[in-house]
Design a protein around this motif. Structure first.
Motif, PDB file in Angstrom:
ATOM      1  N   GLU A 103       0.837  -1.201   0.000  1.00  0.00           N
ATOM      2  CA  GLU A 103       0.000   0.000   0.000  1.00  0.00           C
ATOM      3  C   GLU A 103       0.876   1.257   0.000  1.00  0.00           C
ATOM      4  N   ILE A 104       1.885   1.225   0.847  1.00  0.00           N
ATOM      5  CA  ILE A 104       2.782   2.375   0.956  1.00  0.00           C
ATOM      6  C   ILE A 104       3.558   2.574  -0.343  1.00  0.00           C
ATOM      7  N   LYS A 105       3.998   1.465  -0.890  1.00  0.00           N
ATOM      8  CA  LYS A 105       4.741   1.520  -2.148  1.00  0.00           C
ATOM      9  C   LYS A 105       3.872   2.141  -3.249  1.00  0.00           C
ATOM     10  N   ASN A 106       2.638   1.669  -3.344  1.00  0.00           N
ATOM     11  CA  ASN A 106       1.725   2.221  -4.339  1.00  0.00           C
ATOM     12  C   ASN A 106       1.469   3.698  -4.078  1.00  0.00           C
ATOM     13  N   PHE A 107       1.257   4.034  -2.844  1.00  0.00           N
ATOM     14  CA  PHE A 107       0.961   5.421  -2.479  1.00  0.00           C
ATOM     15  C   PHE A 107       2.143   6.322  -2.815  1.00  0.00           C
ATOM     16  N   TRP A 108       3.321   5.799  -2.563  1.00  0.00           N
ATOM     17  CA  TRP A 108       4.528   6.578  -2.874  1.00  0.00           C
ATOM     18  C   TRP A 108       4.609   6.863  -4.377  1.00  0.00           C
ATOM     19  N   HIS A 109       4.419   5.822  -5.158  1.00  0.00           N
ATOM     20  CA  HIS A 109       4.574   5.981  -6.606  1.00  0.00           C
ATOM     21  C   HIS A 109       3.459   6.835  -7.211  1.00  0.00           C
ATOM     22  N   THR A 110       2.267   6.751  -6.637  1.00  0.00           N
ATOM     23  CA  THR A 110       1.155   7.460  -7.263  1.00  0.00           C
ATOM     24  C   THR A 110       0.962   8.872  -6.721  1.00  0.00           C
ATOM     25  N   HIS A 111       1.307   9.103  -5.464  1.00  0.00           N
ATOM     26  CA  HIS A 111       1.054  10.423  -4.883  1.00  0.00           C
ATOM     27  C   HIS A 111       2.316  11.181  -4.501  1.00  0.00           C
ATOM     28  N   LEU A 112       3.064  10.580  -3.591  1.00  0.00           N
ATOM     29  CA  LEU A 112       4.136  11.335  -2.938  1.00  0.00           C
ATOM     30  C   LEU A 112       5.280  11.701  -3.874  1.00  0.00           C
ATOM     31  N   LYS A 113       5.652  10.759  -4.706  1.00  0.00           N
ATOM     32  CA  LYS A 113       6.755  10.986  -5.636  1.00  0.00           C
ATOM     33  C   LYS A 113       6.453  12.223  -6.488  1.00  0.00           C
ATOM     34  N   LYS A 114       5.223  12.227  -6.959  1.00  0.00           N
ATOM     35  CA  LYS A 114       4.784  13.335  -7.809  1.00  0.00           C
ATOM     36  C   LYS A 114       4.793  14.634  -7.030  1.00  0.00           C
TER      37      LYS A 114
END
Length: 210
Positions: A103-114
């Motif tokens: 979940e965190i990995k997905n969240f990082w790639h979809t939200h935070l990274k951006k």
DNA sequence: AAGCCAATCAACCGCATGCAG
DNA sequence: GCTGCATGCGGTTGATTGGCT
């Protein structure tokens, strides 16, 4: 080493889980636990491989799983931990109760990274501590593509490693770290170590304040 | 309404690691 | 020390969803 047999070759099912399968897995684990993932599907009567069962349980069916949007606190924690630990999602997840590494990995790639990429473009307008932190982090480590290699936090294992941060390493990943860092000037290394210690302290002290 | 595209997220894959024999 | 098994982990894929034209 030796890879587990592929699900397909074993005639096992792949793809999305059905409600029925979920129910079977939940009730089996509630009754008998999950001592042996490999044997579990057979015992439970599921046409899945153990790996798939484990993932489904850990990422979706576990009772203590927290679903829904990430709070701002969680977001900031992830950002900070990612700076400290790099892409060690399970280590990050272990500090966020109810959240899974996936979940965190997905969240990082979809939200935070951006989001953090955008932060790169606003240098001095930041106001609160976390914004300043993020700006500091990105201006130090991410703006210069050279630094991405030299300072990538992946090379730092976790808080324990940070505490003994100047000592030599003890696994292959850390050996890579040595190899990479040996090409750097000592000044850069010192700055790296100082900054890592600094952010470690920030993180450790931020628990109650964020 | 239909088609396209981007975002999201569950699930898979392959490698690494730990451990027992 | 070596081998093989089980599990954990991170990267990646692909189906689904939602927004836009």
């Amino acid at each position: 080493m030796v890879r587990a047999p592929c699900c397909e070759k074993m005639g096992l099912k792949k793809g999305p889980w059905t409600q029925e399968e979920d129910q079977i897995l939940i009730s089996f684990i509630q009754k008998y636990g999950h001592e042996n993932w490999r044997a579990l599907p057979k015992q439970a009567g599921l046409l899945r491989c153990g790996k798939s069962c484990r993932l489904r349980w850990i990422n979706y069916l576990r009772p203590d799983i927290k679903r829904g949007n990430f709070s701002e606190e969680e977001e900031e924690t992830i950002i900070k931990l990612h700076q400290l630990l790099g892409n060690r999602w399970s280590a990050i997840a272990s500090r966020l109760p109810g959240r899974t590494d996936n979940e965190i990995k997905n969240f990082w790639h979809t939200h935070l990274k951006k989001r953090l990429k955008q932060h790169n473009d606003l240098p001095s307008t930041t106001t609160n501590v976390s914004q300043k932190m993020e700006h500091h982090i990105y201006s130090n480590y991410y703006q210069d593509s050279q630094n991405i290699v030299d300072y990538h936090p992946n090379y730092c294992h976790d808080e324990e490693d940070l505490q003994e941060n100047n000592s030599s390493s003890h696994d292959t990943q850390s050996n890579n770290k040595e190899n990479v860092q040996s090409t750097n000037a000592h000044g850069d290394m010192n700055r790296f170590n100082n900054d890592m210690v600094f952010w470690y302290n920030v993180f450790m002290n931020s628990g109650n304040n964020v």
